[in-house]
Motif scaffolding. Structure first.
Motif, PDB file in Angstrom:
ATOM      1  N   LEU A 101       0.896  -1.163   0.000  1.00  0.00           N
ATOM      2  CA  LEU A 101       0.000   0.000   0.000  1.00  0.00           C
ATOM      3  C   LEU A 101       0.930   1.207   0.000  1.00  0.00           C
ATOM      4  O   LEU A 101       1.663   1.442   0.965  1.00  0.00           O
ATOM      5  N   TYR A 102       0.901   1.952  -1.092  1.00  0.00           N
ATOM      6  CA  TYR A 102       1.848   3.046  -1.251  1.00  0.00           C
ATOM      7  C   TYR A 102       1.461   4.264  -0.419  1.00  0.00           C
ATOM      8  O   TYR A 102       0.300   4.455  -0.044  1.00  0.00           O
ATOM      9  N   GLN A 103       2.489   5.069  -0.152  1.00  0.00           N
ATOM     10  CA  GLN A 103       2.329   6.243   0.694  1.00  0.00           C
ATOM     11  C   GLN A 103       1.291   7.211   0.145  1.00  0.00           C
ATOM     12  O   GLN A 103       0.937   7.158  -1.017  1.00  0.00           O
ATOM     13  N   ASN A 104       0.824   8.063   1.031  1.00  0.00           N
ATOM     14  CA  ASN A 104      -0.112   9.147   0.718  1.00  0.00           C
ATOM     15  C   ASN A 104      -1.525   8.678   0.397  1.00  0.00           C
ATOM     16  O   ASN A 104      -2.243   9.339  -0.339  1.00  0.00           O
ATOM     17  N   GLY A 105      -1.936   7.512   0.925  1.00  0.00           N
ATOM     18  CA  GLY A 105      -3.366   7.231   0.872  1.00  0.00           C
ATOM     19  C   GLY A 105      -3.866   6.020   0.138  1.00  0.00           C
ATOM     20  O   GLY A 105      -5.070   5.953  -0.150  1.00  0.00           O
ATOM     21  N   ALA A 106      -3.042   5.026  -0.188  1.00  0.00           N
ATOM     22  CA  ALA A 106      -3.586   3.776  -0.740  1.00  0.00           C
ATOM     23  C   ALA A 106      -4.447   3.128   0.347  1.00  0.00           C
ATOM     24  O   ALA A 106      -4.244   3.364   1.542  1.00  0.00           O
ATOM     25  N   THR A 107      -5.437   2.322  -0.051  1.00  0.00           N
ATOM     26  CA  THR A 107      -6.369   1.769   0.941  1.00  0.00           C
ATOM     27  C   THR A 107      -6.536   0.260   0.810  1.00  0.00           C
ATOM     28  O   THR A 107      -6.331  -0.321  -0.247  1.00  0.00           O
ATOM     29  N   LEU A 108      -6.929  -0.327   1.922  1.00  0.00           N
ATOM     30  CA  LEU A 108      -7.357  -1.723   1.996  1.00  0.00           C
ATOM     31  C   LEU A 108      -8.641  -1.728   2.798  1.00  0.00           C
ATOM     32  O   LEU A 108      -8.661  -1.278   3.946  1.00  0.00           O
ATOM     33  N   THR A 109      -9.715  -2.224   2.193  1.00  0.00           N
ATOM     34  CA  THR A 109     -10.986  -2.367   2.896  1.00  0.00           C
ATOM     35  C   THR A 109     -11.224  -3.841   3.124  1.00  0.00           C
ATOM     36  O   THR A 109     -11.173  -4.635   2.185  1.00  0.00           O
ATOM     37  N   VAL A 110     -11.477  -4.201   4.380  1.00  0.00           N
ATOM     38  CA  VAL A 110     -11.806  -5.576   4.746  1.00  0.00           C
ATOM     39  C   VAL A 110     -13.305  -5.620   4.972  1.00  0.00           C
ATOM     40  O   VAL A 110     -13.833  -4.889   5.811  1.00  0.00           O
ATOM     41  N   THR A 111     -14.011  -6.449   4.193  1.00  0.00           N
ATOM     42  CA  THR A 111     -15.458  -6.572   4.335  1.00  0.00           C
ATOM     43  C   THR A 111     -15.804  -7.997   4.753  1.00  0.00           C
ATOM     44  O   THR A 111     -15.054  -8.931   4.484  1.00  0.00           O
ATOM     45  N   ALA A 112     -16.985  -8.138   5.391  1.00  0.00           N
ATOM     46  CA  ALA A 112     -17.383  -9.456   5.889  1.00  0.00           C
ATOM     47  C   ALA A 112     -18.816  -9.807   5.504  1.00  0.00           C
ATOM     48  O   ALA A 112     -19.502 -10.509   6.243  1.00  0.00           O
ATOM     49  N   ASN A 113     -19.284  -9.289   4.378  1.00  0.00           N
ATOM     50  CA  ASN A 113     -20.602  -9.668   3.853  1.00  0.00           C
ATOM     51  C   ASN A 113     -21.701  -9.499   4.905  1.00  0.00           C
ATOM     52  O   ASN A 113     -22.557 -10.364   5.066  1.00  0.00           O
ATOM     53  N   GLY A 114     -21.641  -8.396   5.654  1.00  0.00           N
ATOM     54  CA  GLY A 114     -22.655  -8.110   6.656  1.00  0.00           C
ATOM     55  C   GLY A 114     -22.405  -8.758   8.009  1.00  0.00           C
ATOM     56  O   GLY A 114     -23.110  -8.475   8.974  1.00  0.00           O
ATOM     57  N   ARG A 115     -21.407  -9.622   8.112  1.00  0.00           N
ATOM     58  CA  ARG A 115     -21.072 -10.226   9.410  1.00  0.00           C
ATOM     59  C   ARG A 115     -20.293  -9.212  10.247  1.00  0.00           C
ATOM     60  O   ARG A 115     -19.789  -8.228   9.729  1.00  0.00           O
ATOM     61  N   THR A 116     -20.178  -9.476  11.540  1.00  0.00           N
ATOM     62  CA  THR A 116     -19.457  -8.583  12.433  1.00  0.00           C
ATOM     63  C   THR A 116     -18.004  -9.016  12.563  1.00  0.00           C
ATOM     64  O   THR A 116     -17.725 -10.102  13.072  1.00  0.00           O
ATOM     65  N   ILE A 117     -17.093  -8.163  12.089  1.00  0.00           N
ATOM     66  CA  ILE A 117     -15.664  -8.407  12.233  1.00  0.00           C
ATOM     67  C   ILE A 117     -15.288  -8.023  13.662  1.00  0.00           C
ATOM     68  O   ILE A 117     -15.634  -6.937  14.134  1.00  0.00           O
ATOM     69  N   LYS A 118     -14.575  -8.919  14.341  1.00  0.00           N
ATOM     70  CA  LYS A 118     -14.142  -8.682  15.725  1.00  0.00           C
ATOM     71  C   LYS A 118     -12.663  -8.309  15.801  1.00  0.00           C
ATOM     72  O   LYS A 118     -12.267  -7.528  16.648  1.00  0.00           O
ATOM     73  N   SER A 119     -11.836  -8.911  14.935  1.00  0.00           N
ATOM     74  CA  SER A 119     -10.408  -8.564  14.938  1.00  0.00           C
ATOM     75  C   SER A 119      -9.792  -8.856  13.575  1.00  0.00           C
ATOM     76  O   SER A 119     -10.272  -9.710  12.831  1.00  0.00           O
ATOM     77  N   ILE A 120      -8.732  -8.109  13.289  1.00  0.00           N
ATOM     78  CA  ILE A 120      -7.951  -8.301  12.069  1.00  0.00           C
ATOM     79  C   ILE A 120      -6.487  -8.206  12.474  1.00  0.00           C
ATOM     80  O   ILE A 120      -6.073  -7.201  13.063  1.00  0.00           O
ATOM     81  N   GLU A 121      -5.742  -9.243  12.173  1.00  0.00           N
ATOM     82  CA  GLU A 121      -4.316  -9.263  12.508  1.00  0.00           C
ATOM     83  C   GLU A 121      -3.514  -9.196  11.210  1.00  0.00           C
ATOM     84  O   GLU A 121      -3.737  -9.983  10.301  1.00  0.00           O
ATOM     85  N   PHE A 122      -2.595  -8.242  11.146  1.00  0.00           N
ATOM     86  CA  PHE A 122      -1.746  -8.070   9.970  1.00  0.00           C
ATOM     87  C   PHE A 122      -0.309  -8.425  10.310  1.00  0.00           C
ATOM     88  O   PHE A 122       0.192  -8.051  11.368  1.00  0.00           O
ATOM     89  N   THR A 123       0.353  -9.102   9.380  1.00  0.00           N
ATOM     90  CA  THR A 123       1.797  -9.280   9.438  1.00  0.00           C
ATOM     91  C   THR A 123       2.371  -8.445   8.304  1.00  0.00           C
ATOM     92  O   THR A 123       1.905  -8.543   7.157  1.00  0.00           O
TER      93      THR A 123
END
Length: 178
Positions: A101-123
């Motif tokens: 994800l390059y500097q100055n504003g690239a994005t990643l959206t994590v969606t769950a098809n209406g389910r409730t996301i509780k945690s997201i772990e990134f390496t």
């Protein structure tokens, strides 16, 4: 709404429905106009099963320097990559086996098809872990960072302003309620 010391504060009751809601405030001053959006995830109602899905970016089989737009972790969880305000679209590189994800504003959206996301772990690879979410809590900058909260969707934006401060995502693990 209230006003004190030059600050206007607008408050609303907490979302008690299962649906995600968005509030938009528009501020104008002469010809200038700015919209501010606030999103609050729905409340989990009822019983459900906690589901954990994870993947390395290498597992998607992308070629080196391939521009990426999305990846599915399961039938519900999708990663959506976008250029946003960055000058370069997100791309996968075999060096670090990561999506950049390059500097100055690239994005990643994590969606769950209406389910409730509780945690997201990134390496992260190569000490590039500079991004922030639009909701919830996010651990301090490190090779392993964890988001926690309750939302059907979380948008992460790269916060760095130079090539040494990007986000190189090599793996992701998402926990949600099905």
């Amino acid at each position: 709404a209230s006003y004190a010391d030059g600050v206007v504060t607008i408050t609303a009751k907490a979302n008690t429905t299962k649906d995600m809601i968005e509030g938009v405030v528009t501020v104008t001053c002469g010809t200038l106009k700015q919209e501010i959006s606030v999103i609050q995830g729905g409340v989990y109602i009822g019983s459900g099963t906690e589901v954990v899905v994870e993947a390395t970016m290498a597992s998607f089989g992308w070629k080196n320097a391939a521009v990426v737009s999305e990846a599915e972790l399961d039938d519900n969880v999708k990663l959506i990559f976008a250029q946003g305000n960055a000058s370069t679209a997100p791309a996968y590189y075999t060096s670090g086996e990561a999506v950049r994800l390059y500097q100055n504003g690239a994005t990643l959206t994590v969606t769950a098809n209406g389910r409730t996301i509780k945690s997201i772990e990134f390496t992260f690879a190569n000490n590039h872990y500079y991004m922030e979410p639009d909701c919830g809590e996010f651990s301090e900058e490190a090779t392993l960072r964890t988001w926690s909260g309750e939302s059907a969707e979380v948008k992460f934006t790269s916060t760095g302003t130079d090539k040494n401060h990007r986000a190189y995502i090599s793996a992701v693990k998402v926990t949600y309620i099905d």
